[in-house]
Design an enzyme around this catalytic site. Structure first.
Site, short mmCIF file in Angstrom:
data_model
loop_
_atom_site.label_atom_id
_atom_site.label_comp_id
_atom_site.label_asym_id
_atom_site.label_seq_id
_atom_site.Cartn_x
_atom_site.Cartn_y
_atom_site.Cartn_z
N ASN A 1 0.86 -1.19 0.12
CA ASN A 1 0.01 0.09 0.04
C ASN A 1 0.95 1.13 -0.05
OD1 ASN A 1 -1.72 1.96 0.28
ND2 ASN A 1 -2.99 1.02 2.23
N ARG A 53 -2.34 -1.81 -3.77
CA ARG A 53 -3.50 -1.22 -3.51
C ARG A 53 -3.47 0.35 -4.52
NH1 ARG A 53 -5.36 3.38 0.81
NH2 ARG A 53 -7.39 3.43 0.34
N HIS A 78 -12.64 3.28 -0.93
CA HIS A 78 -12.88 2.54 0.27
C HIS A 78 -13.50 0.99 -0.35
CE1 HIS A 78 -12.57 5.59 3.32
NE2 HIS A 78 -11.53 5.08 3.11
N ARG A 112 -10.60 15.72 5.84
CA ARG A 112 -11.35 16.14 4.73
C ARG A 112 -12.72 16.63 5.10
NH1 ARG A 112 -10.34 10.80 1.96
NH2 ARG A 112 -7.92 10.53 2.58
N GLU A 124 -8.29 -4.43 5.02
CA GLU A 124 -8.19 -4.27 3.48
C GLU A 124 -6.97 -5.10 2.76
OE1 GLU A 124 -8.48 0.15 4.62
OE2 GLU A 124 -9.18 0.07 2.71
#
Ligand code: AMP
Length: 380
Positions: free
Chosen positions: A8, A65, A154, A215, A361
């Site tokens: 990742n 990823r 996601h 965010r 994940e």
């Protein structure tokens, strides 16, 4: 068993995990890449370091990823020159995320030329959303020309968590309606019908939807025009403000929900408001996705905040008893999870089960990489 290395790659870090089947053999993080005193000078040095530190004997596949797969990818994909070129072409849609993934892919292909590489896209799970759920009501030709639409992110987490939630409840995945709430540093909601994403809160980029660590989530786009015209802020500065200095950080000065909750308990009004804004936004999406689904068998909380904050779970779903949605106070506070950390936290017999389901994940990326490798080999 098949050995899989999951990478990742972020702009200044690379997270890695080596799997043998479901088992983790090694994991780690190379941080502050390119910084003075950081772990590595660049992504190439970071990956070389990772590959020297783990036992790559019998490695079958590297799973990468990748945040943005545009409209091009609806599942994990074996990487060749053409696939790498498309990921590069998608950089304008994800300028903060795709370049790092691409450098991870480029370096890993160079260092491990014999090993298959697979790209697992955050957007792929949401390719099943119907046109009405992904189309922004704007000049259609302009949107088409520039790829402006909802993609959603996601996806690996929502896919994994919705599947685990169905399993936890003993429901057939193809018959289950589930709302998944991924509440981490980034945050998004997803409505899943029969194992397929039918609505999600992130948009063209990971900016739309829920309130996040730094965010803003949903704002009126006019805010951007106003800040540009009235405050004289250049576009890059507005982007930085809304992506890196907004959300919990913007409202309180802290991007960590633990700190926000601590300050709220001490009576800090800014932290109290931030918590309320955060939880109300979740509630609004839960209501919207209940309407999209018609009924929900379960609502699943996951990621850092979702898995660890009983306060957020209780507040986000408060007052919904009339809809068959309730959090059991005792179960929510006194977690007695199964061996995977999963637990139902609603009262017995609730029409909608409320669940805590830790996401994984990297495991999902590893499993999708193995599946893509198998599909690629059988296609040959
Ligand atoms: P993630 O991106 O999934 O690693 O989530 C990271 C975020 O989870 C952190 O920034 C925290 O805000 C939040 N978090 C972790 N532990 C807790 C906790 N015990 N209570 C509330 N929030 C938490």
């Amino acid at each position: 068993m098949t050995r899989v290395l999951v990478l990742n790659s972020g702009s200044s870090s690379v997270k890695y995990r080596l799997f043998d089947g479901r088992r983790t053999l090694a994991r780690g993080l190379v941080e502050r890449i390119g910084e003075d005193g950081g772990d590595a000078a660049d992504h190439a040095a970071a990956l070389r370091r990772i590959m020297e530190s783990v036992d790559l004997d019998g490695l079958a596949v590297v799973g990468h990823r990748v945040v943005h797969g545009g409209t091009e990818f609806d599942s994990a994909t074996l990487i060749d020159d053409d696939v790498a070129a498309v990921i590069e072409r998608l950089i304008p849609l994800a300028p903060l995320h795709n370049p790092a993934a691409l450098s991870g892919i480029t370096v890993a292909r160079k260092l491990l030329p014999e090993v298959a590489q697979v790209a697992v896209f955050d957007t792929a799970f949401h390719r099943t959303i119907e046109p009405a759920g992904i189309t922004y009501a704007m000049d259609a030709a302009l949107a088409e020309r520039w790829g402006v639409r909802r993609y959603g992110m996601h996806g690996t987490s929502h896919a994994y968590v919705s599947r685990r939630t169905a399993a936890l409840l003993g429901l057939a995945p193809e018959a289950a309606n589930i709302i998944t709430l991924h509440l981490g540093n980034g945050a998004s909601a997803c409505a899943v019908r029969g194992g397929r994403s039918v609505a999600t809160s992130m948009g063209m980029a990971p900016q739309q939807g829920l309130v996040m660590g730094t965010r803003s989530g949903d704002i009126d786009p006019t805010v951007i025009f106003h800040l540009h015209r009235a405050a004289g802020m250049p576009v890059d500065e507005i982007e930085h403000s809304l992506t890196r200095a907004a959300g919990l950080l913007g409202l309180t000065g802290d991007n960590d929900m633990r700190a926000v909750q601590r300050r709220r308990q001490q009576g800090d009004p800014a932290a109290g408001l931030a918590f309320d804004v955060y939880c109300r936004r979740i509630k609004e999406y839960v209501g919207a996705y209940l309407a999209v689904l018609g009924r929900a068998d379960a609502i699943a909380f996951t990621a850092g905040v979702g898995e660890n904050s009983p306060e957020v779970r209780a507040a986000a779903l408060s007052g919904l008893d009339g809809l068959g949605i309730a959090v059991d106070r005792h179960r929510n506070e006194q977690i007695a999870p199964n061996e995977r950390g999963e637990q139902v936290v609603s009262p017995d017999g609730s029409p909608t089960a409320i669940c805590v389901v830790p996401t994984d994940e990297e495991l999902e990326i590893a499993q999708q990489s193995v599946a893509a490798l198998g599909a690629g080999q059988s296609a040959r």
